[in-house]
Design an enzyme around this catalytic site. Structure first.
Site, PDB file in Angstrom:
ATOM      1  N   CYS A  18      62.469  53.596  57.000  1.00 42.47           N
ATOM      2  CA  CYS A  18      63.100  54.679  57.755  1.00 42.47           C
ATOM      3  C   CYS A  18      62.132  55.382  58.691  1.00 42.47           C
ATOM      4  O   CYS A  18      62.552  56.195  59.520  1.00 42.47           O
ATOM      5  CB  CYS A  18      63.730  55.680  56.797  1.00 42.47           C
ATOM      6  N   ASP A  56      76.016  61.894  56.520  1.00 44.35           N
ATOM      7  CA  ASP A  56      75.498  60.602  56.081  1.00 44.35           C
ATOM      8  C   ASP A  56      76.481  59.459  56.267  1.00 44.35           C
ATOM      9  O   ASP A  56      76.081  58.308  56.414  1.00 44.35           O
ATOM     10  CB  ASP A  56      75.084  60.709  54.610  1.00 44.35           C
ATOM     11  N   ASP A  73      73.079  51.074  57.641  1.00 44.47           N
ATOM     12  CA  ASP A  73      71.656  51.375  57.689  1.00 44.47           C
ATOM     13  C   ASP A  73      70.877  50.062  57.610  1.00 44.47           C
ATOM     14  O   ASP A  73      71.192  49.191  56.798  1.00 44.47           O
ATOM     15  CB  ASP A  73      71.253  52.279  56.520  1.00 44.47           C
ATOM     16  N   GLY A 144      78.492  38.934  56.571  1.00 44.10           N
ATOM     17  CA  GLY A 144      77.675  39.796  57.408  1.00 44.10           C
ATOM     18  C   GLY A 144      77.423  39.167  58.754  1.00 44.10           C
ATOM     19  O   GLY A 144      78.213  38.355  59.248  1.00 44.10           O
ATOM     20  N   SER A 146      74.024  37.838  61.490  1.00 42.86           N
ATOM     21  CA  SER A 146      72.593  37.584  61.680  1.00 42.86           C
ATOM     22  C   SER A 146      72.308  37.269  63.135  1.00 42.86           C
ATOM     23  O   SER A 146      73.166  36.747  63.853  1.00 42.86           O
ATOM     24  CB  SER A 146      72.135  36.420  60.793  1.00 42.86           C
TER      25      SER A 146
END
Length: 335
Positions: A18, A56, A73, A144, A146
């Site tokens: 982060c 958040d 994130d 997901g 990539s």
């Protein structure tokens, strides 16, 4: 030899975890006004939490007792071990759901990988770490996206569920309420030292891979309505955002803030990330830091990765590190 024993992932990243976030002041300039004046035609639900205060996660009410959470994130390697990096990144992404009082339902992976530079065996270990941590949280992982990228990055986009009447928000703080912190600080300086020296800090990995699930459950059980997680903007940055959104002053007792073993030594040795320094400079104009040294202020501004929750309320097992007060000259006071 295992590829993860030969290759230091942190050396392929310009920053770590982060600490590589866009500085908060610059980010706010980019986002200013984007959440207002845009009309959505025929929305499926009511937007309860959006861009306005930098909460958040986004919250959309679907019914009287049901709302959906959405957050994402991802970041560059914060440790050299790919499996641990995957676990840390997943815990960090899931933290946004817990910080809003919800429970994660399903996540999708976000992976950027320098193909031809780093072996895909390492990418597999990253994904395995993320998958196992999500399973611990009871969260499905379903695919997901990539891309081929010069710098490795990993994280998740997470969808969760929350009771719309029990959302933890950053703008719901009231004067007279104590502030509790559920994880110690010092993750940033130890990760910076790890990147520079290769020294491994198991105590930092253990904290970063610990889910904020129990902390969120304790906050809700205690009747809390205001919380945020402490990540890239440091304790001071996130406390400032909470205080500003709530129209109060956050008073922090620096002596009550817990720190990881070795963190102060790493700070004295100069292992301070650029992100931490930018955090401190961002909050300085709105803060009274006269009671603490510059070193102490830097530790309080330390850019955390997968840090704990900052809860407006007292919860079992978490130290009280301050209090919300009526808004004074400063939004943030460190004593």
């Amino acid at each position: 030899m295992n590829p993860s024993e030969r290759i230091r992932l942190t050396q392929y990243a310009h920053g770590g975890g982060c600490a590589c976030k866009i500085p908060p002041g610059e980010l706010e300039d980019v986002l200013r006004g984007l959440g207002r004046g845009v009309r959505v035609r025929d929305p499926a639900g009511e937007l309860l939490v959006g861009l306005d205060d930098g909460d958040d996660a986004t919250v959309v009410r679907l019914g009287e007792d049901l709302a959906v959470l959405a957050t994402t994130d991802f970041f560059t390697p914060v440790v050299d071990d790919p499996y641990d990096w995957g676990r840390i990144a997943a815990a960090n992404a899931l933290s946004d759901v817990y910080a809003t009082g919800g429970r994660p339902l399903v996540a999708v992976n976000l992976l950027a990988w320098p193909r031809g530079v780093l072996p895909f065996e390492l990418a597999r270990e990253v994904l395995r770490g993320g998958l196992e941590l999500a399973a611990e949280a009871g969260c499905h992982v379903a695919g997901g996206h990539s891309v081929d990228d010069p710098e490795p990055k990993y994280g998740m986009a997470v969808t969760g569920l929350v009771d719309p009447g029990r959302v933890l928000r950053s703008d719901a703080g009231k004067p007279g309420v104590p502030l509790s912190l559920t994880k110690p600080l010092g993750i940033g300086v130890l990760n910076t030292k790890h990147k520079a020296t290769g020294e491994v800090f198991p105590q930092a990995v253990a904290v970063m891979t610990r889910l904020n699930r129990e902390a969120a459950e304790a906050a809700l059980a205690a009747g809390a309505v205001c919380a945020t997680d402490v990540t890239g903007f440091g304790l001071l940055g996130h406390a400032f955002k909470l205080a500003r959104a709530s129209g109060v002053t956050a008073s922090i007792d620096s002596a009550a803030v817990p720190c990881l073993d070795g963190a102060r030594q790493a700070l004295r040795e100069g292992y301070v990330s650029g992100g931490t320094q930018r955090n401190l400079e961002w909050v300085r104009p709105y803060s009274d830091l006269s009671a603490v040294t510059e070193e102490e202020a830097l530790l309080l501004a330390d850019a955390q990765t997968s840090g704990g929750l900052l809860v407006a309320g007292e919860i079992p097992g978490a130290p009280v590190v301050g209090e919300l007060e009526p808004r004074g000259e400063h939004a943030l006071v460190v004593r």
